[in-house]
Design a protein around this motif. Structure first.
Motif, PDB file in Angstrom:
ATOM      1  N   PHE A 252       0.819  -1.206   0.000  1.00 14.74           N
ATOM      2  CA  PHE A 252       0.000   0.000   0.000  1.00 14.74           C
ATOM      3  C   PHE A 252       0.856   1.261   0.000  1.00 14.74           C
ATOM      4  O   PHE A 252       0.349   2.361  -0.093  1.00 14.74           O
ATOM      5  CB  PHE A 252      -0.915   0.023   1.224  1.00 14.74           C
ATOM      6  N   LEU A 253       2.161   1.085   0.180  1.00 19.68           N
ATOM      7  CA  LEU A 253       3.005   2.242   0.461  1.00 19.68           C
ATOM      8  C   LEU A 253       4.084   2.484  -0.584  1.00 19.68           C
ATOM      9  O   LEU A 253       4.980   3.286  -0.356  1.00 19.68           O
ATOM     10  CB  LEU A 253       3.666   2.064   1.840  1.00 19.68           C
ATOM     11  N   TYR A 254       4.033   1.788  -1.734  1.00 21.55           N
ATOM     12  CA  TYR A 254       5.077   2.023  -2.741  1.00 21.55           C
ATOM     13  C   TYR A 254       5.064   3.475  -3.180  1.00 21.55           C
ATOM     14  O   TYR A 254       4.001   4.054  -3.410  1.00 21.55           O
ATOM     15  CB  TYR A 254       4.866   1.109  -3.949  1.00 21.55           C
ATOM     16  N   GLY A 255       6.262   4.068  -3.234  1.00 26.11           N
ATOM     17  CA  GLY A 255       6.367   5.457  -3.667  1.00 26.11           C
ATOM     18  C   GLY A 255       6.123   6.459  -2.554  1.00 26.11           C
ATOM     19  O   GLY A 255       6.265   7.655  -2.758  1.00 26.11           O
ATOM     20  N   ARG A 256       5.748   5.971  -1.386  1.00 29.71           N
ATOM     21  CA  ARG A 256       5.545   6.895  -0.247  1.00 29.71           C
ATOM     22  C   ARG A 256       6.642   6.617   0.774  1.00 29.71           C
ATOM     23  O   ARG A 256       6.461   5.883   1.716  1.00 29.71           O
ATOM     24  CB  ARG A 256       4.164   6.669   0.356  1.00 29.71           C
TER      25      ARG A 256
END
Lengths: 409, 288
Positions: free
Chosen positions: B86-90
């Protein structure tokens, strides 16, 4: 009845108030409370857990014999989790909230120095039952473990007579290691030997590959280890894994204190020389009785957990109990005065006598060789006084002294 | 002469163990830019898996080389599905989540095994070089370190899966347009990274004792190695591990382990000042 948050809070508040009041009443009345402040978890728990058991055993025996001053003794146990700040916190709690008659505890010298000032300030008697570097001069504390002039003085000459004169020292990098390494150098010099190198290691270092290569390059006759704690255990493992055991022998001022000889395999531990107050192999009625009582209380398997510090804790507790009996009260000053008459008991490690001038103890010392995961006694030296602290500390002349002397060597 | 051999073996050992510690992170961070602060805990779990397996009677090599990576890889898969995906790129959110995860794992292991030191003996005897004795296990770690690096290199460079993975990391839209599922590729890559960490943890376990907080000792070294190495997974990790391993061992041999670590940190600071993109930002930049 439905249990909503409000009734639950009200109910639990009332219960805790009741418990507090009951606790207060207990503290003032039926029992004499003693505090046990030891690391029961964390990297030093191998030292702390048997010390706590030794407290329980001593208290059971005291209570079975009718208690002290007409009351039963009750233990309040604190787990400091191998974290120094918790010592300060629990020391205050023991002195101010629980108002105990005596605190038994502290393992590392750093932990002792974290609680000693607190207990001194709040007039709570303190027993430090650990072998340590010596020099504490404070009328509020009694130190029942062996000091360098007792253990190192026995160990180094024996090791030198067996192996030779060139010594390489490894020590943990905090006050104990820094000071004990000076003592080792002192006794090496006194016996005509030479210290090639002293290396210090922070407590979390666990990779000793480069150090082992360095030691080989220096070619000592033997190595003296004052390494401490779980991470440093890997030194003995890596030393044996490199096949060094057969080449350079080793003596240690710390191994065995936490029963490391049973964590290490036979191949890793055999032949290492140590010097302490106690070994399970000491053949006296007092020691046999102690081992039997321990086995009965904690199970036969638990007997192998007993170590030097546990025995010192048991002896410390018994010394305090003997003093309370003599004084007829757990009152701090009266107990100190009773101990200062040269109070003496027969413990598992032999006769142990309080030295009134230093509050350290005169005791028997045994030189030990690790063999088959056991501490085999190779030499016994009866009744060694704490000469090191005696050289700097005189509580008869200066009862208000409150420092740890760095003994000039 | 003998001492020179000893020094070289110690340096190679330091390089190999740094490469092992960093390998999993190099895949997860170097390729996917996921800052996995629970990396040290993955290593720790690998170590515990190996020790528990050995104590349960499994052959030590099977425990270290097979059981540990499979178990930690499975844990990595679960973590990726439940948290990371859910957190790719964050980046900041990932850091927070994985830091929490590291606390959770440390706590769980403490509850299961207690906050004590556990360990097993090394399975290989020492050997002799002239007048010196050396630990045989060090040679095993050197071999394992270089085999793992070679394995990653071959997989990324010469297999179709490696090509697809590299492509998806460079441009997930393009990979997606060519019919590949980036989500699935990310999942597999993260799992492989976790398995590599488990393998490293298992291999290093017999050398040192393990506590639930052991991960903390590894994570800093792993990040320093990977970040100083730069974008290329194998070339970056190997070049920075070589640099730092050499510096640490030489300084340790001439003084103490404390100064060894200090020297490594100073070297890392200077290096990142001069080469902010890491070593492979300037050199070997076309390597994998």
């Amino acid at each position: 009845m439905t249990l909503d948050r409000r009734t639950f809070l009200a109910g639990s508040a009332a219960a805790s108030i009741a418990a507090t009041i009951a606790g207060r009443a207990m503290a003032q009345g039926a029992t004499i409370d003693v505090a046990s402040i030891h690391d029961l978890s964390g990297i030093f728990d191998a030292y702390g857990k048997p010390m706590e058991k030794a407290m329980q055993l001593a208290i059971d025996e005291i209570n079975a014999a009718g208690g002290l001053a007409g009351k039963q003794v009750k233990e309040i146990s604190y787990d400091t989790q191998s974290q120094i700040p918790l010592y300060t916190q629990f020391g205050q709690q023991a002195a101010l909230k629980d108002k105990v008659a005596v605190v038994m505890g502290g393992i590392l010298s750093a932990s002792r120095e974290a609680i000693r000032p607190t207990l001194k300030r709040f007039n709570t008697l303190y027993f430090y039952n650990t072998q340590y570097e010596g020099g504490v001069c404070d009328r509020n504390i009694f130190c029942t473990g062996v000091a360098p002039s007792q253990s190192v003085e026995a160990l180094i000459p024996y090791a030198m007579s067996r192996w030779g004169k060139k010594v390489y020292i490894l020590a943990a990098d905090y006050n104990y290691g820094q000071i004990i390494s000076k003592w080792v150098q002192h006794y090496v010099k006194l016996n005509g030997g030479q210290t090639l190198q002293v290396d210090f290691f922070p407590l979390d270092v666990s990779d000793f590959g480069a150090t082992i290569a360095k030691i080989q390059a220096a070619k000592p006759d033997f190595v003296v280890s004052a390494l401490v704690g779980g991470a440093h255990m890997s030194f003995y493992r890596q030393w044996a894994a490199a096949g060094m055991k057969a080449k350079i022998p080793m003596a240690s001022t710390t191994l065995g204190v936490g029963n490391e000889q049973i964590v290490l395999t036979k191949e890793e531990g055999d032949g290492i020389l140590l010097a302490y107050n106690w070994s399970a192999e000491i053949d006296t009625p007092a020691n046999k009785k102690f081992l039997a009582a321990w086995g009965k209380k904690f199970g036969a398997d638990s007997v192998k957990e007993i170590h030097e510090l546990a025995v010192a804790t048991y002896q410390g507790m018994m010394l305090w109990a003997a003093a309370v009996k003599k004084a007829g009260t757990p009152d701090r000053m009266k107990v100190i005065e009773a101990l200062e008459t040269g109070m003496s008991i027969e413990g598992p490690g032999g006769k142990i006598t309080v030295d009134p001038k230093t509050h350290h103890c005169t005791l028997d010392v045994v030189v030990i060789e690790v063999k088959d995961q056991k501490l085999t006694v190779v030499k016994q030296i009866p009744q060694v006084p704490p000469l090191d602290t005696q050289a700097v500390c005189d509580l008869k002349a200066n009862p208000n002294s409150n420092i740890q002397y760095e003994i000039k060597i | 002469m003998d001492f020179a051999v000893v020094v070289i073996v110690e340096i190679l050992y330091a390089v190999a163990s740094l490469a092992l510690i960093a390998a999993g992170l190099a895949v997860v961070f170097g390729m996917m830019r996921v800052i996995n602060l629970a990396h040290g805990e993955f290593l720790m779990l690998g170590g515990y898996t190996a020790i528990v397996s050995v104590k349960a009677g499994i052959n030590i090599y099977v425990a270290m080389l097979v059981v540990a990576p499979i178990v930690v890889g499975a844990i990595g898969l679960i973590v990726e599905r439940l948290v990371i995906r859910f957190l790719y790129g964050r980046m900041l959110d990932t850091m927070l989540a994985t830091w929490g995860l590291s606390l959770l794992l440390t706590g769980l292991v403490t509850m299961i095994f207690g906050n004590t030191t556990t360990g097993i003996s090394t399975p290989i005897a020492g050997y002799r070089v002239g007048a010196y004795q050396l630990s045989g296990y060090n040679l095993f770690i050197i071999a394992a370190g270089f085999l793992v690096m070679a394995g990653i290199l071959l997989a990324l460079r010469y297999t179709r899966a490696g090509l697809i993975a590299r492509g998806a990391m460079q441009s997930s839209d393009m990979a997606s347009g060519l019919g590949h599922n980036p989500q699935r590729i990310y999942m597999i890559t993260f799992t492989v990274g976790a398995a590599l960490s488990g393998l490293a943890g298992g291999i290093l376990a017999p050398l040192t004792g393990l506590t639930p907080t052991t991960g903390g000792l590894y994570v800093a070294k792993a990040f320093i190695t990977v970040i100083s190495g730069g974008a290329a997974v194998v070339a970056g990790t190997l070049s920075s591990a070589t640099l730092f391993g050499t510096i640490t061992q030489v300084v340790t041999l001439s003084s103490t382990p404390v100064w060894g670590d200090v020297a490594m940190l100073i070297a890392a600071v200077i290096l990142l000042r001069l080469l902010p993109q890491g070593i492979t930002g300037r050199f070997f930049s076309r390597q994998v």
